[in-house]
Scaffold this active site. Sequence first.
Site, PDB file in Angstrom:
ATOM      1  N   ARG A  21      12.280  46.160 -12.554  1.00 54.24           N
ATOM      2  CA  ARG A  21      13.111  47.102 -11.784  1.00 54.24           C
ATOM      3  C   ARG A  21      12.483  47.482 -10.438  1.00 54.24           C
ATOM      4  O   ARG A  21      13.137  48.074  -9.593  1.00 54.24           O
ATOM      5  CB  ARG A  21      13.395  48.351 -12.623  1.00 54.24           C
ATOM      6  CG  ARG A  21      14.429  48.109 -13.712  1.00 54.24           C
ATOM      7  CD  ARG A  21      14.499  49.245 -14.718  1.00 54.24           C
ATOM      8  NE  ARG A  21      13.345  49.243 -15.623  1.00 54.24           N
ATOM      9  CZ  ARG A  21      13.124  50.167 -16.566  1.00 54.24           C
ATOM     10  NH1 ARG A  21      13.975  51.170 -16.712  1.00 54.24           N
ATOM     11  NH2 ARG A  21      12.060  50.092 -17.350  1.00 54.24           N
ATOM     12  N   SER A 418     -16.751  50.302  37.956  1.00 54.05           N
ATOM     13  CA  SER A 418     -15.412  50.012  37.441  1.00 54.05           C
ATOM     14  C   SER A 418     -15.024  48.554  37.610  1.00 54.05           C
ATOM     15  O   SER A 418     -15.491  47.871  38.526  1.00 54.05           O
ATOM     16  CB  SER A 418     -14.380  50.871  38.180  1.00 54.05           C
ATOM     17  OG  SER A 418     -14.653  52.225  37.932  1.00 54.05           O
TER      18      SER A 418
HETATM   19  C1  UD1 Z   1       8.246  53.766 -23.084  1.00 51.45           C
HETATM   20  C2  UD1 Z   1       8.487  54.430 -24.449  1.00 51.45           C
HETATM   21  C3  UD1 Z   1       9.409  55.626 -24.241  1.00 51.45           C
HETATM   22  C4  UD1 Z   1       8.772  56.599 -23.248  1.00 51.45           C
HETATM   23  C5  UD1 Z   1       8.432  55.891 -21.965  1.00 51.45           C
HETATM   24  C6  UD1 Z   1       7.598  56.811 -21.093  1.00 51.45           C
HETATM   25  C7  UD1 Z   1       8.413  52.667 -26.144  1.00 51.45           C
HETATM   26  C8  UD1 Z   1       9.209  51.820 -27.040  1.00 51.45           C
HETATM   27  N1  UD1 Z   1       9.107  53.479 -25.342  1.00 51.45           N
HETATM   28  O1  UD1 Z   1       9.475  53.289 -22.596  1.00 51.45           O
HETATM   29  O2  UD1 Z   1       9.628  56.295 -25.487  1.00 51.45           O
HETATM   30  O3  UD1 Z   1       9.678  57.681 -23.012  1.00 51.45           O
HETATM   31  O4  UD1 Z   1       7.644  54.716 -22.202  1.00 51.45           O
HETATM   32  O5  UD1 Z   1       7.335  56.245 -19.845  1.00 51.45           O
HETATM   33  O6  UD1 Z   1       7.206  52.630 -26.175  1.00 51.45           O
HETATM   34  N2  UD1 Z   1       4.168  47.214 -21.712  1.00 51.45           N
HETATM   35  C9  UD1 Z   1       3.318  46.200 -22.111  1.00 51.45           C
HETATM   36  N3  UD1 Z   1       3.799  45.227 -22.944  1.00 51.45           N
HETATM   37  C10 UD1 Z   1       5.055  45.249 -23.441  1.00 51.45           C
HETATM   38  C11 UD1 Z   1       5.920  46.301 -23.054  1.00 51.45           C
HETATM   39  C12 UD1 Z   1       5.425  47.264 -22.191  1.00 51.45           C
HETATM   40  O7  UD1 Z   1       2.173  46.146 -21.692  1.00 51.45           O
HETATM   41  O8  UD1 Z   1       5.384  44.335 -24.218  1.00 51.45           O
HETATM   42  C13 UD1 Z   1       3.660  48.224 -20.809  1.00 51.45           C
HETATM   43  C14 UD1 Z   1       4.385  48.231 -19.479  1.00 51.45           C
HETATM   44  O9  UD1 Z   1       3.752  47.352 -18.556  1.00 51.45           O
HETATM   45  C15 UD1 Z   1       4.262  49.688 -19.058  1.00 51.45           C
HETATM   46  C16 UD1 Z   1       4.207  50.445 -20.363  1.00 51.45           C
HETATM   47  O10 UD1 Z   1       3.856  49.501 -21.362  1.00 51.45           O
HETATM   48  O11 UD1 Z   1       3.092  49.929 -18.301  1.00 51.45           O
HETATM   49  C17 UD1 Z   1       5.546  51.084 -20.735  1.00 51.45           C
HETATM   50  O12 UD1 Z   1       6.501  50.066 -20.831  1.00 51.45           O
HETATM   51  P1  UD1 Z   1       7.997  50.268 -20.329  1.00 51.45           P
HETATM   52  O13 UD1 Z   1       8.734  49.008 -20.532  1.00 51.45           O
HETATM   53  O14 UD1 Z   1       8.003  50.875 -18.980  1.00 51.45           O
HETATM   54  O15 UD1 Z   1       8.506  51.311 -21.438  1.00 51.45           O
HETATM   55  P2  UD1 Z   1       9.668  52.367 -21.275  1.00 51.45           P
HETATM   56  O16 UD1 Z   1      10.972  51.673 -21.407  1.00 51.45           O
HETATM   57  O17 UD1 Z   1       9.409  53.140 -20.045  1.00 51.45           O
HETATM   58 MG    MG Z   2       8.213  52.846 -18.241  1.00 49.60          MG
END
Ligand code: UD1
Ligand code: MG
Length: 468
Positions: A21, A418
């Site tokens: 995003r 200068s």
């Molecule tokens: C997640 C939480 C949500 C919370 C939110 C807060 C879960 C299922 N959901 O959602 O409840 O409100 O964070 O910001 O945990 N990442 C990995 N590997 C993966 C997936 C994600 O390393 O397979 C990392 C991403 O790079 C990121 C972080 O985990 O830094 C959060 O992942 P993101 O996909 O942003 O989760 P949210 O949908 O924001």
């Molecule tokens: Mg997030």
Amino acid sequence: MTDRAPVDFQALILAAGMGTRMRSETVKVLHEVLGKPMIGHVVDTALAAGAQRVVSVLGHQRERVQAWLESHRQADKLCYAVQHEQLGTAHAVLAAQAFFADGPKYTVILSGDVPNLDVDTLRSFVDEAVASVAPLTVMTAILDDARHYGRIVRNDAGQVTAIVEFRDASPAQRELKEFNAGIYVARTEFLARHLPALCAAPSTNAQKEFYLTDLVALAAAESHAHGYVVSEVELVQGVNNRQDLAARVEFARCRLNAHWMDQGVTLIDPARTIIEADVALAQDVILYPDVHLRGQSRIGAGSVIENGCVLLDAVVGQNVVLKAYCYITEAQIDDDASIGPFVHLRPEADIGKGCKIGNFVEIKKTRMDDGSKANHLTYLGDAHIGEGANVGAGTITCNYDGKNKHRTTIGKRAFIGSNTALVAPVRIGDGAYVGAGSVITNDVPDEALGVARGRQKNIEGWASGKGK
Ligand code: UD1
Ligand code: MG
């Protein structure tokens, strides 16, 4: 500083996702907040809060992220785990399981995209989690519209029973205002025991991912899950797109500006002042509007920086005046110097005490000894200017012959007239003079006058004979 025994914990930073995003060629956690990648803020906070080691779970562009982390001044405390496929936050934590067996008793899980969590909040979160004796504590906050965050579900007794992701939530659950900040303290043993099974069962949720949030219900079933509510919601808001990033940067900027004002720095207009995260300012520094202090810049006590100056990795002494619109990179300025307006100091410009550098002067790789001056329209490159020397308007060191750079030395108390070109390599002696308009290709001895220009010829009566 503290009267409690430090809690034994490691930190784990989830940073494997691309962050689609953001719509960027660069992985999300490398986007900067006040000159430092988001993951750098999270690492610094974890270390300052007392983490024994910080394990980053990397995936997308992991070479780039790891390269940045390896240049960290506490790189010896940083470890890495790789999540090859991003199958969800639980799967990301499982990727770090090699660090569970020999790890400390507690593991703090942080998100690489939540840059503004502060050290005090993290410390009190860890303390409260440990005191609660819950196997899992989750950080939460309240928003009237918690948008796409996971919702915290509590029972009638107020205990946390589950986290429901927005996409899986019922309309009633979506009305809940308490959300999951994505930051946890877990007993390391609890993670090791539950994560393999959690990631082995087929995922049944809307995103077909392995959710770390599912651990909350497991903890609640086993004993209890603890919820720690942060009152300042901005501390835990994450970054998913560029608008979020701008909002997090704005919060970080205001917070840091307030810190420097508390330390005795005057910001004439805080809303128009940008001080990056690793800059250091002494008391009674005055910053005018539109100043941008970047990188590792250091400003000494009583120095005044006027409008529109940009400093990157600059070291400025005490009581220096930087008049408006100077651009300074990797340069050093000693006490009581006066620089600008409109001065360009490039890497390895080293300006001594009480020097005066005036408008439209560019300096690089040049030492100006104490009290020397270059007041107008000058280029000094690869040079050494002696103490008290005066470099006249329009002086140019011709340091480059098209292939190599050569040095110019100007002696103590020398006076350069200068519009002089000093063709390097060349030396102007101590106390020597150079006549205005000279092209100097040979050394000028101490105390001598060097003149190198066409002699003036006057033609008497020329004007009256003109046109005949
Ligand atoms: C997640 C939480 C949500 C919370 C939110 C807060 C879960 C299922 N959901 O959602 O409840 O409100 O964070 O910001 O945990 N990442 C990995 N590997 C993966 C997936 C994600 O390393 O397979 C990392 C991403 O790079 C990121 C972080 O985990 O830094 C959060 O992942 P993101 O996909 O942003 O989760 P949210 O949908 O924001
Ligand atoms: Mg997030």
